[in-house]
Design a protein around this motif. Structure first.
Motif, PDB file in Angstrom:
ATOM      1  N   UNK A 184       0.814  -1.214   0.000  1.00 33.57           N
ATOM      2  CA  UNK A 184       0.000   0.000   0.000  1.00 33.57           C
ATOM      3  C   UNK A 184       0.854   1.273   0.000  1.00 33.57           C
ATOM      4  N   UNK A 185       2.054   1.200  -0.606  1.00 34.76           N
ATOM      5  CA  UNK A 185       2.949   2.363  -0.600  1.00 34.76           C
ATOM      6  C   UNK A 185       2.878   3.189  -1.876  1.00 34.76           C
ATOM      7  N   UNK A 186       2.020   2.787  -2.827  1.00 40.53           N
ATOM      8  CA  UNK A 186       1.885   3.544  -4.062  1.00 40.53           C
ATOM      9  C   UNK A 186       3.025   3.367  -5.038  1.00 40.53           C
ATOM     10  N   UNK A 187       3.842   2.334  -4.844  1.00 43.52           N
ATOM     11  CA  UNK A 187       5.002   2.102  -5.697  1.00 43.52           C
ATOM     12  C   UNK A 187       5.035   0.668  -6.207  1.00 43.52           C
ATOM     13  N   UNK A 188       5.599   0.516  -7.393  1.00 34.26           N
ATOM     14  CA  UNK A 188       5.948  -0.794  -7.918  1.00 34.26           C
ATOM     15  C   UNK A 188       7.434  -1.019  -7.692  1.00 34.26           C
ATOM     16  N   UNK A 189       7.799  -2.245  -7.359  1.00 37.90           N
ATOM     17  CA  UNK A 189       9.206  -2.602  -7.183  1.00 37.90           C
ATOM     18  C   UNK A 189       9.622  -3.490  -8.345  1.00 37.90           C
ATOM     19  N   UNK A 190      10.698  -3.120  -9.003  1.00 38.89           N
ATOM     20  CA  UNK A 190      11.168  -3.832 -10.187  1.00 38.89           C
ATOM     21  C   UNK A 190      12.473  -4.534  -9.850  1.00 38.89           C
ATOM     22  N   UNK A 191      12.524  -5.799 -10.171  1.00 46.20           N
ATOM     23  CA  UNK A 191      13.717  -6.609  -9.927  1.00 46.20           C
ATOM     24  C   UNK A 191      14.191  -7.216 -11.241  1.00 46.20           C
ATOM     25  N   UNK A 192      15.420  -6.908 -11.605  1.00 42.02           N
ATOM     26  CA  UNK A 192      16.082  -7.596 -12.713  1.00 42.02           C
ATOM     27  C   UNK A 192      17.043  -8.616 -12.105  1.00 42.02           C
ATOM     28  N   UNK A 193      16.733  -9.893 -12.302  1.00 40.04           N
ATOM     29  CA  UNK A 193      17.591 -10.967 -11.807  1.00 40.04           C
ATOM     30  C   UNK A 193      18.626 -11.258 -12.880  1.00 40.04           C
ATOM     31  N   UNK A 194      19.872 -10.908 -12.586  1.00 45.88           N
ATOM     32  CA  UNK A 194      20.904 -10.942 -13.607  1.00 45.88           C
ATOM     33  C   UNK A 194      21.996 -11.965 -13.309  1.00 45.88           C
ATOM     34  N   UNK A 195      21.734 -12.878 -12.389  1.00 42.92           N
ATOM     35  CA  UNK A 195      22.763 -13.829 -11.972  1.00 42.92           C
ATOM     36  C   UNK A 195      23.306 -14.609 -13.171  1.00 42.92           C
ATOM     37  N   UNK A 196      24.636 -14.774 -13.170  1.00 43.84           N
ATOM     38  CA  UNK A 196      25.315 -15.500 -14.239  1.00 43.84           C
ATOM     39  C   UNK A 196      26.492 -16.247 -13.644  1.00 43.84           C
ATOM     40  N   UNK A 197      26.526 -17.558 -13.874  1.00 48.23           N
ATOM     41  CA  UNK A 197      27.632 -18.350 -13.368  1.00 48.23           C
ATOM     42  C   UNK A 197      27.494 -18.666 -11.889  1.00 48.23           C
ATOM     43  N   UNK A 198      28.335 -19.578 -11.379  1.00 49.37           N
ATOM     44  CA  UNK A 198      28.242 -19.994  -9.977  1.00 49.37           C
ATOM     45  C   UNK A 198      28.358 -18.833  -8.996  1.00 49.37           C
ATOM     46  N   UNK A 199      29.281 -17.882  -9.246  1.00 49.09           N
ATOM     47  CA  UNK A 199      29.451 -16.770  -8.318  1.00 49.09           C
ATOM     48  C   UNK A 199      28.206 -15.890  -8.283  1.00 49.09           C
ATOM     49  N   UNK A 200      27.657 -15.595  -9.460  1.00 47.97           N
ATOM     50  CA  UNK A 200      26.463 -14.756  -9.518  1.00 47.97           C
ATOM     51  C   UNK A 200      25.281 -15.383  -8.813  1.00 47.97           C
ATOM     52  N   UNK A 201      25.086 -16.691  -9.013  1.00 54.96           N
ATOM     53  CA  UNK A 201      23.964 -17.366  -8.361  1.00 54.96           C
ATOM     54  C   UNK A 201      24.188 -17.484  -6.854  1.00 54.96           C
ATOM     55  N   UNK A 202      25.442 -17.665  -6.453  1.00 56.20           N
ATOM     56  CA  UNK A 202      25.736 -17.704  -5.012  1.00 56.20           C
ATOM     57  C   UNK A 202      25.418 -16.366  -4.366  1.00 56.20           C
ATOM     58  N   UNK A 203      25.831 -15.284  -5.026  1.00 56.62           N
ATOM     59  CA  UNK A 203      25.530 -13.950  -4.504  1.00 56.62           C
ATOM     60  C   UNK A 203      24.027 -13.710  -4.441  1.00 56.62           C
ATOM     61  N   UNK A 204      23.325 -14.087  -5.505  1.00 58.77           N
ATOM     62  CA  UNK A 204      21.870 -13.890  -5.537  1.00 58.77           C
ATOM     63  C   UNK A 204      21.195 -14.705  -4.448  1.00 58.77           C
ATOM     64  N   UNK A 205      21.615 -15.951  -4.274  1.00 57.46           N
ATOM     65  CA  UNK A 205      21.027 -16.798  -3.246  1.00 57.46           C
ATOM     66  C   UNK A 205      21.258 -16.249  -1.848  1.00 57.46           C
ATOM     67  N   UNK A 206      22.463 -15.727  -1.628  1.00 62.18           N
ATOM     68  CA  UNK A 206      22.769 -15.162  -0.310  1.00 62.18           C
ATOM     69  C   UNK A 206      21.902 -13.940  -0.029  1.00 62.18           C
ATOM     70  N   UNK A 207      21.707 -13.112  -1.036  1.00 60.90           N
ATOM     71  CA  UNK A 207      20.876 -11.924  -0.859  1.00 60.90           C
ATOM     72  C   UNK A 207      19.423 -12.303  -0.589  1.00 60.90           C
ATOM     73  N   UNK A 208      18.920 -13.284  -1.330  1.00 60.99           N
ATOM     74  CA  UNK A 208      17.535 -13.711  -1.118  1.00 60.99           C
ATOM     75  C   UNK A 208      17.356 -14.326   0.268  1.00 60.99           C
ATOM     76  N   UNK A 209      18.346 -15.085   0.724  1.00 64.76           N
ATOM     77  CA  UNK A 209      18.270 -15.638   2.077  1.00 64.76           C
ATOM     78  C   UNK A 209      18.265 -14.518   3.117  1.00 64.76           C
ATOM     79  N   UNK A 210      19.065 -13.502   2.869  1.00 64.02           N
ATOM     80  CA  UNK A 210      19.111 -12.359   3.789  1.00 64.02           C
ATOM     81  C   UNK A 210      17.758 -11.654   3.834  1.00 64.02           C
ATOM     82  N   UNK A 211      17.147 -11.466   2.657  1.00 70.49           N
ATOM     83  CA  UNK A 211      15.816 -10.859   2.602  1.00 70.49           C
ATOM     84  C   UNK A 211      14.813 -11.686   3.401  1.00 70.49           C
TER      85      UNK A 211
END
Length: 327
Positions: free
Chosen positions: A226-253
């Motif tokens: 209800x904040x009047x905003x849309x949130x846009x996410x571009x998932x750009x993970x590439x390769x093992x390092x990128x997916x590891x970083x993305x997974x860590x961030x999602x776990x943190x969220x």
């Protein structure tokens, strides 16, 4: 409660398991909470809920309860936008994403009906989208949770309906693995509000009204319904390092539910070059977003429903356009 406002309508998907219990308990709860005996409307393949909601509103219903999955919930909501008639939700689907984001009881018809008939009312934002499919046809729709082009939509299209009926949202796990193995990045350009166009390749481009998925995973941490905003996410993970970083961030969220540390207020924003070269997850906010898929049409989903393919779309927020009953 006046005679008109005491009318309650129940719109339900007859193919979902548990509809007999819904009808029985709805009558019991209506009597318990001072509503008139419910009027029941079944959805059909031709009309998954919008027409039924409009008919219920026109007949003077003071409350419309939708019983079904996210597709049925979205269709009923479309018929109630701007009508100032609260919508109750009894989640009977696989994802039940709106119910999860609003803390509406899952897997308990009676508790969900209690919230619908005796809970408080909360106004929420509604996303409106116009998109062009792979055949060049234009469509107008709404979304309550999120829409996406790319890998997430491929996963939804590749999930077996019979398996979903047996094991629920766990059916998406196998589909996600298959999509991850054969998935590719889509080339997109998009912009928010009157900002500059962003060109990138992404596994998926998501536009979210709220951010929680199944199993409590928080995909988009700053998305508030209800904040009047849309949130846009571009998932750009590439390769093992990128997916590891993305997974860590999602776990943190997921554990924090809202992560201000990723984008601290007042911190210097990343430049476009930094954002597009180094972020496996790129988050942005705005009241409107437009996007084009530049190479070939991409798979497209709205609130977890397969919508075929898309070549371009424009989405905007309708601020507090729907009233929902919550606990």
């Amino acid at each position: 409660m006046s005679p008109a406002s005491s009318r309650v309508a129940v719109v339900y998907n007859p193919i979902k398991a548990g509809t007999d219990e819904v009808r029985r308990r709805a009558v019991e709860r209506a009597s318990m909470h001072g509503w008139s005996e419910p009027v029941f409307y079944e959805t059909t393949e031709e009309d998954p809920g919008t027409g039924q909601a409009e008919e219920a509103a026109a007949s003077g219903a003071g409350l419309v309860i939708v019983c079904g999955g996210d597709g049925t919930v979205r269709s009923v909501a479309q018929g109630l936008i701007g009508k100032n008639i609260p919508m109750g939700v009894v989640p009977l689907g696989t994802g039940n994403l709106l119910a999860r984001n609003l803390d509406i009881p899952l897997d308990d018809v009676d508790r969900a009906l209690r919230v619908a008939m005796s809970g408080s009312s909360r106004t929420i934002d509604v996303g409106e989208v116009r998109y062009t499919d792979g055949d060049g046809d234009s469509h107008d729709d709404v979304f309550l949770v999120m829409l996406g082009a790319g890998m997430d939509a491929d996963m939804i299209a590749g999930t077996d309906d019979k398996l979903k009926a047996r094991v629920g949202w766990l059916a998406y796990v196998g589909a996600f693995a298959n999509t991850l193995l054969r998935g590719h990045r889509i080339k997109v350009q998009y912009s928010l509000d009157d900002g500059a166009e962003i060109h990138t390749r992404a596994r998926t481009l998501l536009v979210a009204n709220c951010g929680m998925l199944q199993a409590g995973m928080v995909l988009v941490p700053d998305a508030v319904i209800d904040d009047g905003l849309l949130d846009v996410l571009a998932l750009r993970a590439k390769g093992p390092l990128g997916w590891t970083q993305a997974g860590a961030l999602l776990a943190h969220h997921t554990f924090r539910h809202r992560v201000s540390a990723l984008r601290k207020k007042g911190a210097a924003p990343a430049t476009e070059k930094e954002s597009l070269q180094t972020r496996p997850l790129d988050f942005r906010q705005g009241a409107a977003v437009s996007a084009r898929v530049l190479e070939k049409p991409a798979a497209f989903q709205i609130d977890g429903e397969d919508c075929g393919t898309v070549t371009e779309f424009a989405a905007r927020i309708k601020r507090r356009g729907l009233t929902v009953r919550v606990g």
